[in-house]
Design a protein around this motif. Structure first.
Motif, PDB file in Angstrom:
ATOM      1  N   ALA A 263       0.815  -0.992   0.070  1.00 14.41           N
ATOM      2  CA  ALA A 263      -0.079   0.138   0.105  1.00 14.41           C
ATOM      3  C   ALA A 263       1.160   1.006  -0.187  1.00 14.41           C
ATOM      4  N   LEU A 264       2.117   0.634   0.680  1.00 12.95           N
ATOM      5  CA  LEU A 264       2.619   2.526   0.827  1.00 12.95           C
ATOM      6  C   LEU A 264       3.117   2.740   0.029  1.00 12.95           C
ATOM      7  N   GLU A 265       4.512   1.766  -0.992  1.00 16.43           N
ATOM      8  CA  GLU A 265       4.637   1.977  -2.269  1.00 16.43           C
ATOM      9  C   GLU A 265       3.648   1.872  -3.337  1.00 16.43           C
ATOM     10  N   GLY A 266       2.855   1.520  -3.213  1.00 17.35           N
ATOM     11  CA  GLY A 266       1.837   1.574  -4.417  1.00 17.35           C
ATOM     12  C   GLY A 266       1.144   3.272  -4.327  1.00 17.35           C
ATOM     13  N   THR A 267       1.123   3.844  -2.683  1.00 17.07           N
ATOM     14  CA  THR A 267       0.660   4.983  -2.574  1.00 17.07           C
ATOM     15  C   THR A 267       1.370   5.877  -4.098  1.00 17.07           C
ATOM     16  N   VAL A 268       2.653   5.828  -3.894  1.00 21.07           N
ATOM     17  CA  VAL A 268       3.713   7.057  -4.458  1.00 21.07           C
ATOM     18  C   VAL A 268       3.372   6.849  -6.249  1.00 21.07           C
ATOM     19  N   VAL A 269       3.491   5.669  -5.808  1.00 15.40           N
ATOM     20  CA  VAL A 269       3.854   4.577  -7.668  1.00 15.40           C
ATOM     21  C   VAL A 269       2.330   5.353  -8.369  1.00 15.40           C
ATOM     22  N   LEU A 270       1.851   4.504  -8.187  1.00 16.45           N
ATOM     23  CA  LEU A 270       0.475   5.194  -8.537  1.00 16.45           C
ATOM     24  C   LEU A 270      -0.452   6.521  -8.699  1.00 16.45           C
ATOM     25  N   ALA A 271       0.059   7.167  -7.209  1.00 19.05           N
ATOM     26  CA  ALA A 271      -0.451   8.365  -7.382  1.00 19.05           C
ATOM     27  C   ALA A 271       0.720   9.355  -8.121  1.00 19.05           C
ATOM     28  N   ALA A 393       8.095  -4.512 -16.859  1.00 23.15           N
ATOM     29  CA  ALA A 393       9.043  -5.315 -17.407  1.00 23.15           C
ATOM     30  C   ALA A 393      10.246  -4.691 -18.107  1.00 23.15           C
ATOM     31  N   ASP A 394      10.132  -3.426 -18.570  1.00 27.96           N
ATOM     32  CA  ASP A 394      11.540  -2.663 -18.766  1.00 27.96           C
ATOM     33  C   ASP A 394      11.438  -1.792 -18.163  1.00 27.96           C
ATOM     34  N   GLN A 395      11.391  -1.587 -17.340  1.00 27.93           N
ATOM     35  CA  GLN A 395      12.306  -0.297 -15.717  1.00 27.93           C
ATOM     36  C   GLN A 395      12.562  -1.607 -14.675  1.00 27.93           C
ATOM     37  N   GLU A 396      13.975  -0.508 -14.192  1.00 29.43           N
ATOM     38  CA  GLU A 396      14.136  -1.122 -13.479  1.00 29.43           C
ATOM     39  C   GLU A 396      13.315  -0.587 -11.607  1.00 29.43           C
ATOM     40  N   TRP A 397      12.833  -0.901 -10.785  1.00 32.90           N
ATOM     41  CA  TRP A 397      12.117  -0.685  -9.690  1.00 32.90           C
ATOM     42  C   TRP A 397      12.906   0.593  -8.526  1.00 32.90           C
ATOM     43  N   GLN A 398      14.188   0.382  -9.033  1.00 31.95           N
ATOM     44  CA  GLN A 398      15.307   2.011  -7.602  1.00 31.95           C
ATOM     45  C   GLN A 398      14.463   3.131  -8.462  1.00 31.95           C
ATOM     46  N   GLU A 399      14.822   3.194 -10.292  1.00 31.73           N
ATOM     47  CA  GLU A 399      14.492   4.373 -11.137  1.00 31.73           C
ATOM     48  C   GLU A 399      13.375   4.904 -10.690  1.00 31.73           C
ATOM     49  N   VAL A 400      11.818   3.640 -10.864  1.00 28.94           N
ATOM     50  CA  VAL A 400      10.729   4.112 -10.796  1.00 28.94           C
ATOM     51  C   VAL A 400      10.618   4.983  -9.647  1.00 28.94           C
ATOM     52  N   TRP A 401      11.023   4.187  -8.601  1.00 25.80           N
ATOM     53  CA  TRP A 401      10.664   4.576  -6.988  1.00 25.80           C
ATOM     54  C   TRP A 401      11.604   6.401  -6.735  1.00 25.80           C
ATOM     55  N   SER A 402      12.712   6.204  -7.694  1.00 23.58           N
ATOM     56  CA  SER A 402      13.498   7.731  -7.283  1.00 23.58           C
ATOM     57  C   SER A 402      12.039   8.926  -8.448  1.00 23.58           C
ATOM     58  N   ALA A 403      11.664   8.251  -9.231  1.00 19.43           N
ATOM     59  CA  ALA A 403      11.025   9.825  -9.674  1.00 19.43           C
ATOM     60  C   ALA A 403       9.841   9.097  -9.408  1.00 19.43           C
ATOM     61  N   ALA A 404       8.994   8.587  -8.824  1.00 20.77           N
ATOM     62  CA  ALA A 404       7.827   8.574  -7.752  1.00 20.77           C
ATOM     63  C   ALA A 404       7.982   9.339  -6.442  1.00 20.77           C
ATOM     64  N   CYS A 405       9.576   9.152  -6.283  1.00 19.23           N
ATOM     65  CA  CYS A 405       9.072  10.062  -4.885  1.00 19.23           C
ATOM     66  C   CYS A 405       9.346  11.769  -4.954  1.00 19.23           C
ATOM     67  N   GLY A 406      10.168  11.703  -6.234  1.00 21.68           N
ATOM     68  CA  GLY A 406      10.331  13.097  -6.568  1.00 21.68           C
ATOM     69  C   GLY A 406       9.326  13.999  -7.188  1.00 21.68           C
ATOM     70  N   ARG A 407       7.893  12.960  -7.370  1.00 20.93           N
ATOM     71  CA  ARG A 407       6.618  13.926  -8.084  1.00 20.93           C
ATOM     72  C   ARG A 407       5.499  13.593  -6.683  1.00 20.93           C
ATOM     73  N   PHE A 408       6.051  12.611  -5.669  1.00 22.27           N
ATOM     74  CA  PHE A 408       4.735  12.606  -4.505  1.00 22.27           C
ATOM     75  C   PHE A 408       5.196  13.963  -3.627  1.00 22.27           C
ATOM     76  N   SER A 409       6.223  13.736  -3.222  1.00 19.67           N
ATOM     77  CA  SER A 409       7.010  15.199  -2.509  1.00 19.67           C
ATOM     78  C   SER A 409       7.694  15.760  -2.729  1.00 19.67           C
ATOM     79  N   SER A 410       7.438  17.521  -2.229  1.00 18.94           N
ATOM     80  CA  SER A 410       8.338  18.488  -2.729  1.00 18.94           C
ATOM     81  C   SER A 410       9.410  18.908  -1.855  1.00 18.94           C
ATOM     82  N   SER A 411       9.219  17.248  -0.550  1.00 23.85           N
ATOM     83  CA  SER A 411      10.715  16.848  -0.275  1.00 23.85           C
ATOM     84  C   SER A 411      11.774  16.553  -0.707  1.00 23.85           C
TER      85      SER A 411
END
Length: 856
Positions: A263-271, A393-411
């Motif tokens: 739920a935590l990771e899905g919220t950040v990535v999906l939003a 299948a074509d993306q690395e998780w760490q790259e997806v997570w870093s980009a999602a965190c950058g859009r999810f929070s201004s911090s």
């Protein structure tokens, strides 16, 4: 029933029978009233339900009858195809099969129309919101129009028309289609709270909700999405296992942990994926899926109507696409605003603390690190699979997570990923398990409360001494010391065995090497247990003897037996403390003991773990235990050196100068009269060759007591150092006494050389025998330094004359070495951990070897 009534009349009185009859009537009236109220309140609903049930039964019977005729109709069609009709056939006979085929086709399309709601619900259950929307908006309208055309095109026979009222069925089903868009829209919002929601499902629910509810703006829907996801996560963290926050496949601890992480990771990535509409993103793919044609299930004559519905849907989708593009900035701003507040609440420490409840064991069961490890493995496997769905299948998780965190929070601070939080929560749970299990271990270093471990044998020792002399009392003391050693080692061994079970269980949680929090919890719990165990035994320091106290003590002694009884009564508790703490130190320190215990292995691995805090904690524990052992040995040693039966130093100082050589057993050194004359005649000079009786007896008694308290095995450094410190304090106190001749060395020199020479011999012997050698962190032995300073002053006074210096200096050095060679077996504890003794005698051995090599 009659028999029971007869029994009542036989057993009860008339008044009791009247009471029973009255109660029965009251119960009957109450039940009638309840029944009337029930029927009255639900009369209309019961009638409506009955009508609906009857209609459903009739409809089902009609559909079943039509389905049963499928095979019959197919057989007739095959027969008609095989045998063409004659030209003069009757028109009524040709039309009858066509009518039956028409009825069959109408029945099939009506069945498909009835299955639309169920099909839509199946799509909603699979998070296929685009297909559900197309089914409700396009396919349902096309099927309805087709059925209407079929009913208008081919009139049914009178008998069929009366048996199957297809028009009424179609109108009834059309009414139910009106609620499908509302159901789909509500299901889209409910999907926001799904734990396993993937990017496709999130995008489709977001787009379809906007499509079916034109009054909803994208930014407002993004806020609603984040609120639902926040409620989901809070419900999982707080243990709410019912409703939308419940894991789909159960509510066990492992599933709850996995659900929180997903739920935590899905919220950040999906939003973060919902605020983008350009490019190959989930929202764009969902919009494109709405524009695709139907799956081809329509008949050719309904394709025009389906195409017409698709065109209407396409216009709505394009309008929605334009709206999303124009409000993309507002959606991103709403995400950043609300996401920043959520990120501030979702700190790793806060999440791990709230997750601690999810790792608790069920009631009635005991939690173990092995079970927590399995829980973590299961959770990690589920989270990794979910990450694959989120990243693609074509993306690395760490790259997806870093980009999602950058859009999810201004911090600028990157959000902590869920597995880190889960690992922290499991570590905290393992730490609690380790603390609890360590707290349950039994380590009792002190005597038991019933007194069986340390019986009072002072009267036995006194009685044995009265019967068989001091040797019997010493034997009793040695037997009691041996019993103390056995009991202490057994207790420490039992504690170490229990500790091994905890460490073995902890190995499941930490794998091959310990994780910092779990090892830190183990060390903290161990430190508390060891502190409590050591506090039971008495380790308070004994007071130093006053300078004149020893002479008074010796003067008050009435015999060896009384001295043995008094000394052992005072020494027993401290001997027990020293033995107990020493046994614990031997099990903890690989240098002091065998090094094969679980306690030693834990401390050794902690010191070499690479974690500075854990290594420092382990070293502090070992240092503290060593210090407690040193205090216990020091207190015991101070009591031992005051033991009775020791010669008084006053006797030595009362001797006349010419009585000293005889009383102290001096030898004679012979020197040639003239160097180089070759004459054999020599003259003898008396020199001391052994320590004074009051010095040697103290050293011998201390060594004997050290061997007794140590038992078998290597003697620890703490014991030898404590003994040397206590002997240094005792002898420094003796030499500092006003009755000692060392108060005025010049006056002693004027009375003769013999007292000074014996004093110098004793002090040189003590300087070597009592040498300890300082280690880092140890304090300086001031008493030993006082003895060394007294030696320097004595040599300065006695060997001031060059002739005396030439005559005595080398002879005394050789005499002291010879005395050490003779006594180092008897005084073995004093020459252990003795750097000065090792340096002098290793140097002497090297010089002798060089001399032998040169002679050869």
């Amino acid at each position: 029933m009659t028999a029971s009534i007869d029994d009542v009349f036989r057993q009860k009185s008339l008044s009791e029978i009247h009471g029973i009859l009255k109660q029965t009537r009251n119960d009957v009236e109450t039940k009638k009233k309840d029944l009337r109220e029930l029927v009255g309140n639900h009369y209309r609903s019961v009638l409506e339900s009955s009508d609906h049930i009857r209609e459903m039964s009739t409809c089902a019977a009609k559909v079943s009858a039509g389905a049963n005729r499928v095979e019959e109709l197919i057989g007739r069609m095959r027969t008609l195809a095989a045998t063409p009709l004659a030209g003069g056939a009757a028109p009524e006979k040709q039309a009858r099969p066509a009518d039956e085929d028409h009825e069959y086709l109408v029945g099939l399309r009506i069945i498909a129309l009835f299955e639309v709601p169920e099909t839509v619900r199946a799509h909603l259950g699979a998070n296929e919101f685009v297909r559900a929307a197309r089914g409700a908006l396009v396919e349902a309208a096309a099927l309805q129009s087709e059925v209407d055309d079929l009913l208008k095109a081919g009139p049914l026979s009178g008998a069929r028309k009366s048996a199957l009222n297809f028009s009424a069925l179609v109108q009834q089903q059309v009414v139910s289609f009106r609620g499908l868009p509302r159901q789909i829209s509500a299901s889209c919002v409910d999907a926001f709270s799904a734990v396993s929601l993937d990017p496709r499902g999130a995008a489709e629910s977001f787009v379809v909700r906007l499509l079916l509810d034109p009054n909803t703006q994208p930014a407002a829907l993004m806020r609603l999405f984040l609120e639902r996801r926040s409620d989901l996560l809070n419900g999982l963290l707080d243990g709410n296992t019912s409703g939308p926050a419940a894991p789909e496949d159960g509510s066990g601890p492992g599933l709850r942990l996995a659900a929180v992480a997903m739920a935590l990771e899905g919220t950040v990535v999906l939003a973060s994926s919902l605020c983008r509409t350009s490019g190959e993103v989930p929202v764009a793919r969902a919009l494109d899926a709405l524009l695709e044609d139907a799956s081809g299930t329509e008949r050719p004559d309904s394709e025009a109507r389906a195409r017409e519905g698709s065109l209407a849907l396409s216009r709505r989708v394009e309008a929605l696409r334009s709206l999303l593009r124009s409000t993309e900035g507002a959606v991103a701003a709403a995400l950043t605003e609300l996401g920043g507040r959520l990120a501030a609440d979702w700190t790793p420490s806060a999440l791990a603390r709230r997750l601690r409840r999810a790792t608790a064991a069920p009631k009635g069961s005991t939690q173990t690190c092995a079970a927590l490890s399995e829980l973590l493995v299961h959770c990690t496997d589920k989270v990794q699979r979910h990450r694959g769905l989120l990243a693609g299948a074509d993306q690395e998780w760490q790259e997806v997570w870093s980009a999602a965190c950058g859009r999810f929070s201004s911090s600028r601070t990157l959000l902590c990923d869920a597995l880190t939080v889960v690992v922290a929560a499991v570590d905290a749970a393992c730490s609690d398990v380790v603390r609890e299990r360590i707290g349950e271990l039994q380590l009792e270093l002190g005597p038991s409360t019933d007194g069986h471990d340390a019986p009072d044998v002072s009267h036995d020792i006194s009685r044995a001494g009265a019967v068989a002399g001091p040797q019997a009392g010493d034997r009793q003391r040695r037997e009691e010391l041996l019993d103390m050693q056995i009991q202490s080692r057994l207790r420490v061994a039992r504690f170490d065995e229990q500790l091994g079970e905890v460490v073995a269980d902890m190995a499941h949680a930490r794998g091959s090497e310990a994780r910092g929090p779990v090892m830190a919890a183990l060390l903290s719990a161990l430190e508390g247990q060891l502190d409590v165990a050591c506090s039971v035994v008495r380790t308070s320091e004994a007071p130093l003897p006053s300078p004149g106290r020893e002479g008074e003590t010796h003067g008050q002694e009435q015999g060896a037996n009384a001295s043995t009884q008094r000394a052992w009564t005072q020494q027993r508790s401290m001997a027990h403390a020293a033995i107990a703490v020493g046994a614990l130190l031997s099990a903890a320190d690989d240098e002091a003991g065998a090094g094969d215990t679980h306690l030693c292995d834990v401390l050794r691995k902690a010191r070499s773990s690479g974690d500075a805090q854990v290594a420092e904690q382990a070293q502090a524990m070992l240092s503290k235990l060593t210090e407690q052992s040193s205090v216990a040995y020091s207190t015991w040693a101070r009591m031992v050196v005051l033991d009775g039966g020791i010669s008084s130093p006053d006797t030595f100082w009362r001797l006349a100068d010419d009585e000293v050589p005889v009383a102290c057993g001096w030898g004679t050194a012979k020197f040639a009269k003239e160097v180089g004359s070759g004459e054999e005649a020599t003259r003898g000079v008396p020199i001391p060759i052994q320590a004074s009786s009051f010095v040697f007896e103290r050293l011998a008694l201390g060594s004997r007591r050290a061997l007794e308290i140590n038992g078998s095995g290597p003697m620890p450094r703490a014991l030898t150092c404590a003994l040397k410190w206590a002997l240094s304090e005792s002898l420094a106190s003796v030499y500092a006494s006003p009755k000692s001749g060392t108060a005025d060395l010049e006056a002693l020199r004027r009375g003769g050389m013999h007292h000074l020479l014996q004093l110098i011999f004793d002090l040189r012997f003590l300087r070597i025998a009592l040498s300890v050698g300082g280690q880092s962190g140890e304090s300086v032995n001031s008493s030993y330094e006082a003895l060394s300073q007294l030696l320097d002053r004595s040599e300065a006074v006695a060997l001031n004359d060059p002739v005396d210096r030439l005559l005595y200096q080398e002879v005394l050095r050789a005499s002291v070495k010879a005395h050490i060679e003779v006594t180092r077996v008897l005084l073995a504890p004093l020459f252990l951990h003795n750097p000065l003794h090792g340096f002098l005698f290793d140097e002497a051995s090297g010089a002798q070897g060089q001399a032998r090599g040169g002679h050869e």
